[in-house]
Design a protein around this motif. Structure first.
Motif, PDB file in Angstrom:
ATOM      1  N   VAL A   1       0.840  -1.198   0.000  1.00  0.00           N
ATOM      2  CA  VAL A   1       0.000   0.000   0.000  1.00  0.00           C
ATOM      3  C   VAL A   1       0.876   1.248   0.000  1.00  0.00           C
ATOM      4  CG1 VAL A   1      -1.699   1.330   1.318  1.00  0.00           C
ATOM      5  CG2 VAL A   1      -1.919  -1.159   1.144  1.00  0.00           C
ATOM      6  N   LEU A   2       1.882   1.268   0.866  1.00  0.00           N
ATOM      7  CA  LEU A   2       2.777   2.425   0.940  1.00  0.00           C
ATOM      8  C   LEU A   2       3.520   2.630  -0.374  1.00  0.00           C
ATOM      9  CD1 LEU A   2       4.269   1.853   4.503  1.00  0.00           C
ATOM     10  CD2 LEU A   2       2.499   3.501   3.870  1.00  0.00           C
ATOM     11  N   SER A   3       3.983   1.543  -0.977  1.00  0.00           N
ATOM     12  CA  SER A   3       4.702   1.652  -2.243  1.00  0.00           C
ATOM     13  C   SER A   3       3.806   2.223  -3.338  1.00  0.00           C
ATOM     14  CB  SER A   3       5.242   0.284  -2.667  1.00  0.00           C
ATOM     15  OG  SER A   3       6.214  -0.187  -1.743  1.00  0.00           O
ATOM     16  N   ALA A   4       2.540   1.785  -3.355  1.00  0.00           N
ATOM     17  CA  ALA A   4       1.607   2.291  -4.368  1.00  0.00           C
ATOM     18  C   ALA A   4       1.368   3.785  -4.200  1.00  0.00           C
ATOM     19  CB  ALA A   4       0.291   1.529  -4.285  1.00  0.00           C
ATOM     20  N   LEU A   5       1.504   4.284  -2.967  1.00  0.00           N
ATOM     21  CA  LEU A   5       1.298   5.707  -2.684  1.00  0.00           C
ATOM     22  C   LEU A   5       2.607   6.493  -2.652  1.00  0.00           C
ATOM     23  CD1 LEU A   5      -1.350   5.305   0.174  1.00  0.00           C
ATOM     24  CD2 LEU A   5      -1.793   5.962  -2.204  1.00  0.00           C
ATOM     25  N   ASP A   6       3.715   5.831  -2.946  1.00  0.00           N
ATOM     26  CA  ASP A   6       5.046   6.470  -2.931  1.00  0.00           C
ATOM     27  C   ASP A   6       5.383   7.055  -1.562  1.00  0.00           C
ATOM     28  OD1 ASP A   6       5.639   5.829  -5.544  1.00  0.00           O
ATOM     29  OD2 ASP A   6       4.830   7.689  -6.362  1.00  0.00           O
ATOM     30  N   ILE A   7       5.087   6.317  -0.496  1.00  0.00           N
ATOM     31  CA  ILE A   7       5.416   6.735   0.865  1.00  0.00           C
ATOM     32  C   ILE A   7       6.509   5.815   1.398  1.00  0.00           C
ATOM     33  CG2 ILE A   7       4.550   6.959   3.232  1.00  0.00           C
ATOM     34  CD1 ILE A   7       1.799   7.560   1.977  1.00  0.00           C
ATOM     35  N   GLU A   8       7.582   6.393   1.898  1.00  0.00           N
ATOM     36  CA  GLU A   8       8.694   5.597   2.392  1.00  0.00           C
ATOM     37  C   GLU A   8       8.310   4.854   3.668  1.00  0.00           C
ATOM     38  OE1 GLU A   8      12.283   7.773   2.912  1.00  0.00           O
ATOM     39  OE2 GLU A   8      12.027   8.930   1.063  1.00  0.00           O
ATOM     40  N   ARG A   9       8.695   3.604   3.739  1.00  0.00           N
ATOM     41  CA  ARG A   9       8.369   2.801   4.924  1.00  0.00           C
ATOM     42  C   ARG A   9       9.076   3.307   6.169  1.00  0.00           C
ATOM     43  NH1 ARG A   9       8.072  -3.508   2.755  1.00  0.00           N
ATOM     44  NH2 ARG A   9       7.076  -3.028   0.754  1.00  0.00           N
ATOM     45  N   ARG A  10      10.225   3.955   6.013  1.00  0.00           N
ATOM     46  CA  ARG A  10      10.960   4.469   7.173  1.00  0.00           C
ATOM     47  C   ARG A  10      10.187   5.564   7.893  1.00  0.00           C
ATOM     48  NH1 ARG A  10      14.798   2.516  10.030  1.00  0.00           N
ATOM     49  NH2 ARG A  10      15.701   4.576  10.370  1.00  0.00           N
ATOM     50  N   ARG A  11       9.194   6.134   7.252  1.00  0.00           N
ATOM     51  CA  ARG A  11       8.392   7.176   7.900  1.00  0.00           C
ATOM     52  C   ARG A  11       7.328   6.574   8.806  1.00  0.00           C
ATOM     53  NH1 ARG A  11       6.643  11.909   3.951  1.00  0.00           N
ATOM     54  NH2 ARG A  11       6.220  12.823   5.994  1.00  0.00           N
ATOM     55  N   ILE A  12       7.204   5.250   8.798  1.00  0.00           N
ATOM     56  CA  ILE A  12       6.228   4.551   9.626  1.00  0.00           C
ATOM     57  C   ILE A  12       6.931   3.876  10.797  1.00  0.00           C
ATOM     58  CG2 ILE A  12       4.424   2.797   9.686  1.00  0.00           C
ATOM     59  CD1 ILE A  12       3.757   5.122   7.835  1.00  0.00           C
ATOM     60  N   VAL A  13       6.423   4.102  12.007  1.00  0.00           N
ATOM     61  CA  VAL A  13       6.906   3.403  13.203  1.00  0.00           C
ATOM     62  C   VAL A  13       5.800   2.464  13.658  1.00  0.00           C
ATOM     63  CG1 VAL A  13       7.754   3.604  15.556  1.00  0.00           C
ATOM     64  CG2 VAL A  13       8.323   5.382  13.867  1.00  0.00           C
ATOM     65  N   ILE A  14       6.089   1.167  13.646  1.00  0.00           N
ATOM     66  CA  ILE A  14       5.133   0.150  14.101  1.00  0.00           C
ATOM     67  C   ILE A  14       5.322  -0.056  15.594  1.00  0.00           C
ATOM     68  CG2 ILE A  14       4.412  -2.245  13.907  1.00  0.00           C
ATOM     69  CD1 ILE A  14       3.710  -0.625  11.456  1.00  0.00           C
ATOM     70  N   GLU A  15       4.253   0.139  16.364  1.00  0.00           N
ATOM     71  CA  GLU A  15       4.312  -0.018  17.819  1.00  0.00           C
ATOM     72  C   GLU A  15       3.647  -1.319  18.256  1.00  0.00           C
ATOM     73  OE1 GLU A  15       3.192   3.131  20.459  1.00  0.00           O
ATOM     74  OE2 GLU A  15       3.315   4.620  18.861  1.00  0.00           O
ATOM     75  N   SER A  16       4.325  -2.043  19.118  1.00  0.00           N
ATOM     76  CA  SER A  16       3.713  -3.230  19.726  1.00  0.00           C
ATOM     77  C   SER A  16       3.015  -2.833  21.021  1.00  0.00           C
ATOM     78  CB  SER A  16       4.771  -4.300  20.009  1.00  0.00           C
ATOM     79  OG  SER A  16       5.696  -3.839  20.995  1.00  0.00           O
ATOM     80  N   PRO A  17       1.897  -3.507  21.357  1.00  0.00           N
ATOM     81  CA  PRO A  17       1.183  -3.180  22.594  1.00  0.00           C
ATOM     82  C   PRO A  17       1.887  -3.754  23.818  1.00  0.00           C
ATOM     83  CG  PRO A  17       0.112  -5.013  21.495  1.00  0.00           C
ATOM     84  CD  PRO A  17       1.221  -4.558  20.580  1.00  0.00           C
ATOM     85  N   GLU A  18       1.507  -3.242  24.988  1.00  0.00           N
ATOM     86  CA  GLU A  18       2.109  -3.727  26.231  1.00  0.00           C
ATOM     87  C   GLU A  18       1.929  -5.232  26.396  1.00  0.00           C
ATOM     88  OE1 GLU A  18       0.675  -1.615  29.605  1.00  0.00           O
ATOM     89  OE2 GLU A  18       1.513   0.323  28.988  1.00  0.00           O
ATOM     90  N   ALA A  19       0.800  -5.763  25.948  1.00  0.00           N
ATOM     91  CA  ALA A  19       0.514  -7.188  26.141  1.00  0.00           C
ATOM     92  C   ALA A  19       1.535  -8.084  25.453  1.00  0.00           C
ATOM     93  CB  ALA A  19      -0.896  -7.512  25.635  1.00  0.00           C
ATOM     94  N   MET A  20       2.153  -7.596  24.377  1.00  0.00           N
ATOM     95  CA  MET A  20       3.135  -8.411  23.660  1.00  0.00           C
ATOM     96  C   MET A  20       4.449  -8.523  24.426  1.00  0.00           C
ATOM     97  SD  MET A  20       2.038  -9.753  20.822  1.00  0.00           S
ATOM     98  CE  MET A  20       3.597 -10.112  20.001  1.00  0.00           C
ATOM     99  N   SER A  21       4.612  -7.740  25.484  1.00  0.00           N
ATOM    100  CA  SER A  21       5.872  -7.747  26.218  1.00  0.00           C
ATOM    101  C   SER A  21       5.942  -8.868  27.252  1.00  0.00           C
ATOM    102  CB  SER A  21       6.094  -6.389  26.900  1.00  0.00           C
ATOM    103  OG  SER A  21       6.150  -5.370  25.927  1.00  0.00           O
ATOM    104  N   SER A  22       4.958  -9.756  27.234  1.00  0.00           N
ATOM    105  CA  SER A  22       5.015 -10.922  28.115  1.00  0.00           C
ATOM    106  C   SER A  22       5.881 -12.029  27.525  1.00  0.00           C
ATOM    107  CB  SER A  22       3.598 -11.460  28.375  1.00  0.00           C
ATOM    108  OG  SER A  22       2.991 -11.856  27.154  1.00  0.00           O
TER     109      SER A  22
END
Length: 274
Positions: A140-161
């Protein structure tokens, strides 16, 4: 003086093609307020964005996106209820991708800037997608010419178990070109986290007494491992000097800026094909 028309970007072409009213045939449309909205089951969805602030300069370095949803009566739905409506993993994946697409269209359609967009990923989705996390969104990002480095993926607190599983998922996202962030329930988890993975960002809750009590130590540990510490849920103006003095560079919360919708700029919606 002659002027040269700039060719519309892929994002502008996509926004220009969206319908201006909601109808049953379209999953995404432009509202009268110049925002991108979507539909999941009987709920209408759109985005709001809360700034992340550099405490030294007072400037924003990006925004975290939140979904806002309304049922067919116009009543608000909490994000928890919205995601609870996605009973199957397939429905959850569909909803998550719709939310991310809305966030990207609203955020990058609203202004030209170098800021980063922080996106939360539901814990169930991280488990539902076995491998190659973020590849579909990347298309999707590539189709819109948006660099992936501009996106920060956050994991939720629950995944820290389970830091081993979390490291596997985050390294998948990083391999696919994203930066990654981790929400931790307690600052004491940083030491264990860095033995498995060193994310670009760690978020701690500024509303917790234990976070603030040891904030200098947490900031120092993050800095030594090349991690940027963000203190979220900063609800008091007087807290920012304390955080800055402790070595915290980034913060987020109502005292620094409330979540607000973005408005698609007029030039994104109207251009000439000539």
């Amino acid at each position: 003086m002659n002027t040269v028309a700039t060719a519309p970007s892929a994002l502008e072409r996509y926004l220009h093609a969206l319908p201006r009213t909601a109808d049953g045939a379209q999953a995404v449309w432009i509202t009268p307020e110049s925002r991108v909205a979507g539909r999941f089951l009987r709920s209408s969805l759109s985005s709001v964005f809360q700034p992340l602030i550099d405490l030294e300069t007072g400037r924003g370095i990006g925004h975290e996106a939140f979904i806002r949803s309304f049922d067919e009566t116009g009543g608000d739905l909490s994000p928890w209820n919205l995601f609870a409506n996605a009973a199957s993993d397939e429905a959850l994946i569909e909803l998550d991708r719709l939310c991310r697409t809305l966030h990207v269209l609203n955020y990058f359609g609203s202004a030209d800037n170098d800021a980063s967009l922080f996106l939360n990923v539901h814990g169930r989705l991280m488990l539902a997608v076995g491998e190659d996390h973020g590849s579909a969104f990347g298309r999707v990002l590539s189709a819109l010419d948006i660099e992936r480095r501009r996106i920060v993926i956050e994991s939720p607190e629950a995944m820290s178990s389970d830091f081993s599983l979390l490291a596997y998922v985050l390294l998948n996202y990083r391999y696919n070109g994203y930066r990654v962030g981790v929400n931790l329930a307690r600052g004491e988890q940083i030491g264990e986290l860095v033995r498995h993975v060193r994310p670009d960002f760690v978020k701690l809750d500024g509303g917790r007494d234990d976070t603030l009590r040891d904030i200098g130590r947490h900031a120092d540990l993050c800095a030594r491992h090349g991690i940027q510490l963000i203190v979220k849920r900063v609800g008091q103006d007087g807290l920012t000097p304390r955080l800055r003095d402790a070595g915290v560079a980034l913060a987020q919360g109502h005292a620094l800026g409330r979540p607000q919708p973005a408005v698609i700029t007029a030039d994104r919606l109207a251009y000439s094909e000539e």
